[in-house]
Design a protein around this motif. Structure first.
Motif, PDB file in Angstrom:
ATOM      1  N   VAL A   1      -0.099   5.850  21.280  1.00  0.00           N
ATOM      2  CA  VAL A   1       0.932   6.375  22.182  1.00  0.00           C
ATOM      3  C   VAL A   1       0.497   6.246  23.641  1.00  0.00           C
ATOM      4  CG1 VAL A   1       2.101   8.512  22.890  1.00  0.00           C
ATOM      5  CG2 VAL A   1       2.014   7.875  20.487  1.00  0.00           C
ATOM      6  N   SER A   2      -0.782   6.305  23.908  1.00  0.00           N
ATOM      7  CA  SER A   2      -1.260   6.187  25.288  1.00  0.00           C
ATOM      8  C   SER A   2      -1.057   4.778  25.856  1.00  0.00           C
ATOM      9  CB  SER A   2      -2.729   6.596  25.399  1.00  0.00           C
ATOM     10  OG  SER A   2      -3.552   5.640  24.783  1.00  0.00           O
ATOM     11  N   THR A   3      -0.699   3.822  25.001  1.00  0.00           N
ATOM     12  CA  THR A   3      -0.455   2.457  25.481  1.00  0.00           C
ATOM     13  C   THR A   3       1.031   2.134  25.615  1.00  0.00           C
ATOM     14  OG1 THR A   3      -0.446   1.441  23.274  1.00  0.00           O
ATOM     15  CG2 THR A   3      -2.589   1.669  24.378  1.00  0.00           C
ATOM     16  N   VAL A   4       1.885   3.123  25.454  1.00  0.00           N
ATOM     17  CA  VAL A   4       3.333   2.893  25.479  1.00  0.00           C
ATOM     18  C   VAL A   4       3.789   2.210  26.761  1.00  0.00           C
ATOM     19  CG1 VAL A   4       5.568   4.070  25.637  1.00  0.00           C
ATOM     20  CG2 VAL A   4       3.951   4.710  23.863  1.00  0.00           C
TER      21      VAL A   4
ATOM     22  N   LEU B   1      -4.894   1.159  15.652  1.00  0.00           N
ATOM     23  CA  LEU B   1      -5.908   1.657  16.581  1.00  0.00           C
ATOM     24  C   LEU B   1      -6.642   0.527  17.298  1.00  0.00           C
ATOM     25  CD1 LEU B   1      -7.488   4.038  17.776  1.00  0.00           C
ATOM     26  CD2 LEU B   1      -9.013   3.903  15.800  1.00  0.00           C
ATOM     27  N   LEU B   2      -7.056  -0.500  16.587  1.00  0.00           N
ATOM     28  CA  LEU B   2      -7.845  -1.563  17.216  1.00  0.00           C
ATOM     29  C   LEU B   2      -7.087  -2.297  18.325  1.00  0.00           C
ATOM     30  CD1 LEU B   2      -9.811  -2.881  14.126  1.00  0.00           C
ATOM     31  CD2 LEU B   2     -10.614  -1.368  15.945  1.00  0.00           C
ATOM     32  N   PRO B   3      -5.831  -2.708  18.112  1.00  0.00           N
ATOM     33  CA  PRO B   3      -5.112  -3.343  19.227  1.00  0.00           C
ATOM     34  C   PRO B   3      -4.879  -2.388  20.404  1.00  0.00           C
ATOM     35  CG  PRO B   3      -4.041  -3.862  17.160  1.00  0.00           C
ATOM     36  CD  PRO B   3      -5.078  -2.820  16.874  1.00  0.00           C
ATOM     37  N   ALA B   4      -4.649  -1.112  20.103  1.00  0.00           N
ATOM     38  CA  ALA B   4      -4.448  -0.142  21.176  1.00  0.00           C
ATOM     39  C   ALA B   4      -5.734   0.043  21.979  1.00  0.00           C
ATOM     40  CB  ALA B   4      -3.971   1.196  20.607  1.00  0.00           C
ATOM     41  N   LEU B   5      -6.862   0.144  21.299  1.00  0.00           N
ATOM     42  CA  LEU B   5      -8.140   0.261  22.006  1.00  0.00           C
ATOM     43  C   LEU B   5      -8.428  -0.986  22.833  1.00  0.00           C
ATOM     44  CD1 LEU B   5     -10.545   1.900  19.403  1.00  0.00           C
ATOM     45  CD2 LEU B   5      -9.835   2.840  21.606  1.00  0.00           C
ATOM     46  N   TYR B   6      -8.169  -2.138  22.273  1.00  0.00           N
ATOM     47  CA  TYR B   6      -8.370  -3.389  23.008  1.00  0.00           C
ATOM     48  C   TYR B   6      -7.527  -3.394  24.282  1.00  0.00           C
ATOM     49  CZ  TYR B   6      -8.507  -8.323  24.150  1.00  0.00           C
ATOM     50  OH  TYR B   6      -8.667  -9.511  24.803  1.00  0.00           O
ATOM     51  N   THR B   7      -6.287  -2.959  24.147  1.00  0.00           N
ATOM     52  CA  THR B   7      -5.385  -2.900  25.312  1.00  0.00           C
ATOM     53  C   THR B   7      -5.924  -1.947  26.367  1.00  0.00           C
ATOM     54  OG1 THR B   7      -3.489  -3.416  23.930  1.00  0.00           O
ATOM     55  CG2 THR B   7      -3.031  -2.356  26.035  1.00  0.00           C
TER      56      THR B   7
ATOM     57  N   LEU C   1      -9.044  -0.978  26.834  1.00  0.00           N
ATOM     58  CA  LEU C   1     -10.369  -1.332  27.334  1.00  0.00           C
ATOM     59  C   LEU C   1     -10.432  -2.692  28.034  1.00  0.00           C
ATOM     60  CD1 LEU C   1     -12.490  -0.039  24.330  1.00  0.00           C
ATOM     61  CD2 LEU C   1     -12.093   1.085  26.536  1.00  0.00           C
ATOM     62  N   THR C   2      -9.360  -3.476  27.952  1.00  0.00           N
ATOM     63  CA  THR C   2      -9.333  -4.770  28.625  1.00  0.00           C
ATOM     64  C   THR C   2      -9.007  -4.560  30.099  1.00  0.00           C
ATOM     65  OG1 THR C   2      -8.614  -5.891  26.623  1.00  0.00           O
ATOM     66  CG2 THR C   2      -8.220  -7.030  28.706  1.00  0.00           C
ATOM     67  N   PRO C   3      -9.876  -5.038  30.989  1.00  0.00           N
ATOM     68  CA  PRO C   3      -9.601  -4.874  32.424  1.00  0.00           C
ATOM     69  C   PRO C   3      -8.318  -5.624  32.805  1.00  0.00           C
ATOM     70  CG  PRO C   3     -11.819  -5.732  32.067  1.00  0.00           C
ATOM     71  CD  PRO C   3     -11.124  -5.739  30.753  1.00  0.00           C
TER      72      PRO C   3
END
Length: 105
Positions: free
Chosen positions: A19-22, A87-93, A95-97
């Motif tokens: 949800v934090s990547t919405v 979770l993994l795609p959201a974390l990648y999003t 953490l990617t600068p």
């Protein structure tokens, strides 16, 4: 019901991070890709967990399960591939600068 309680933190963490990547670019595309990935992983889990349980490679103590099953596999086993797919795609999003935007003024 130990196993369902173990799964709860993973599901909650996945929901919060996703949800934090919405508002980040590509959210809809990422969710569609995650949904397809989740379906594939759940299908694989369904097949292979049932096979491994059927040939008695492992078993679960009944008192630690919710009682819901898909075939021989407890429903709790399906939370992990579901969480991984989102979770993994959201974390990648997260953490990617991202490139800095220049002022157009």
């Amino acid at each position: 019901m130990t196993y369902p309680l173990i799964v709860v933190p993973f599901v909650v963490l996945t929901a919060i991070v996703t949800v934090s990547t919405v508002r980040m670019p590509g959210f809809r595309r990422r969710m569609a890709s995650s949904a397809v990935t989740a379906l594939v992983l759940i299908g694989l889990t369904l097949v292979f967990d049932n096979l491994m349980i059927a040939v008695d490679l492992f078993s679960y103590p009944q008192e630690h399960l919710s009682g819901l099953r898909l075939g021989l596999a407890p429903i709790e086993d399906f939370a992990y591939p579901l969480c991984a797919a989102f979770l993994l795609p959201a974390l990648y999003t997260l953490l990617t600068p991202r490139p800095l935007q220049k002022d157009s003024a």
